[in-house]
Design an enzyme around this catalytic site. Structure first.
Site, PDB file in Angstrom:
ATOM      1  N   ILE A  48       0.864  -1.174   0.000  1.00 39.55           N
ATOM      2  CA  ILE A  48       0.000   0.000   0.000  1.00 39.55           C
ATOM      3  C   ILE A  48       0.901   1.225   0.000  1.00 39.55           C
ATOM      4  CG2 ILE A  48      -2.039  -1.047   1.016  1.00 39.55           C
ATOM      5  CD1 ILE A  48      -1.261  -0.105   3.710  1.00 39.55           C
ATOM      6  N   ASP A  49       0.390   2.320  -0.517  1.00 41.22           N
ATOM      7  CA  ASP A  49       1.209   3.509  -0.718  1.00 41.22           C
ATOM      8  C   ASP A  49       1.737   4.070   0.599  1.00 41.22           C
ATOM      9  OD1 ASP A  49       0.410   3.191  -3.332  1.00 41.22           O
ATOM     10  OD2 ASP A  49      -1.151   4.735  -3.227  1.00 41.22           O
ATOM     11  N   VAL A  50       2.795   4.854   0.491  1.00 39.24           N
ATOM     12  CA  VAL A  50       3.466   5.388   1.680  1.00 39.24           C
ATOM     13  C   VAL A  50       2.520   6.187   2.561  1.00 39.24           C
ATOM     14  CG1 VAL A  50       4.304   7.430   0.414  1.00 39.24           C
ATOM     15  CG2 VAL A  50       5.493   6.674   2.489  1.00 39.24           C
TER      16      VAL A  50
END
Length: 212
Positions: A48-50
Site C-alpha cells: 500500500i502507498d506510503v
C-alpha cells in the site's frame, strides 16, 4: 501464527526500501519477529502507498508466500478500502481502465489503454459537503490503483498530493485506508478476514472536528 503476520501500517512509512530509506514496514516486521525469537524469512504479500494506512499481510516462509500469492494472482484475495474523495457521487460504480507507468514521471501511474488490467469497484457510503465517502474493492493491485482510477473519473482522493488537489494544512494525510483483507489460510484452508479501524485524522474529519 507460524505462517503469516498481519500488521497495521501508519501513514508516512514505505513498505519496501526505495534505495534511500531503510525505515520500512518490512524491516520493522523483521525486527519485531527477531526480537520475539523468530528468525523468519519475511515477505510482504502486497503493498500500500506510503501515505495510505491500514492492513498489510506478510508471510513467514516461502511456501505460505507462494500459496497466498497464487490467490492474489488469480484475483481471489479480498481487498477493501475506505476512501474520501472530492466531489459528490450518488451512485455505486466500477472503473475498468488499464493502468501503466507515466513515461514522463517514473514515480507516477496513469490510466492508459496500453497498461495492465485494473478493476476498481466503489460503493457510496455517505456524502460530506462536496466530498463522498466510499467503500472501494479491488481485485487487481496496480501501483496507486485507487488514486489513479478515482482521479480518472474526476473524484480524486482527498489529500492526495500527486493525483489530486494536494494536502491542506488541516489534514494530516490522504484519506485512503486499507480497511479489510480476506484470504484462505495457506495451511489450514480456513477463510480469514482482518479488519482495521480508520486512523485518527480520518475519523476526526468524518466526525466534523476538522475541515479540509
Amino acid at each position: 501464527d507460524t505462517e503469516i503476520i498481519a500488521v497495521e501500517k501508519p501513514r508516512g512509512i514505505l513498505v519496501h526500501s526505495d534505495g534511500d530509506n531503510d525505515e520500512t514496514m518490512l524491516n520493522a516486521v523483521s525486527h519485531y519477529l527477531y526480537q520475539n525469537g523468530e528468525d523468519s524469512c519475511v515477505r510482504c504479500l502486497h503493498r500500500i502507498d506510503v501515505d495510505t494506512t491500514g492492513i498489510l499481510l506478510f508471510s513467514k516462509n516461502i511456501l505460505s508466500y507462494s500459496l497466498i500469492n497464487y490467490q492474489i494472482e488469480n484475483l481471489k484475495m479480498v481487498k477493501e478500502y475506505i476512501a474520501l474523495v472530492e466531489g459528490v457521487i450518488t451512485n455505486n460504480g466500477f472503473v475498468d481502465i488499464p493502468i501503466g507507468r507515466d513515461r514522463h514521471n517514473s514515480k507516477k501511474s496513469i490510466a492508459i489503454k496500453t497498461g495492465k488490467p485494473a478493476y476498481t469497484k466503489y460503493e457510496v457510503l455517505e456524502n460530506y459537503n462536496n466530498k463522498t465517502l466510499l467503500k472501494v474493492s479491488i481485485t487487481t493491485g496496480r501501483t496507486h490503483q485507487i488514486r489513479v482510477h478515482m482521479a480518472y473519473i474526476g473524484h480524486s482522493v482527498a489529500g492526495d498530493e500527486v493525483y489530486g488537489n494536494g494536502k491542506p494544512k488541516s489534514l494530516m494525510g490522504q484519506c485512503l485506508h486499507a480497511k479489510k483483507i480476506g484470504f484462505v489460510h495457506p495451511v489450514t484452508g480456513e477463510y480469514l478476514e482482518f479488519d482495521s479501524s480508520l486512523p485518527e485524522y480520518f475519523e476526526k474529519f468524518l466526525n466534523g472536528k476538522t475541515r479540509i
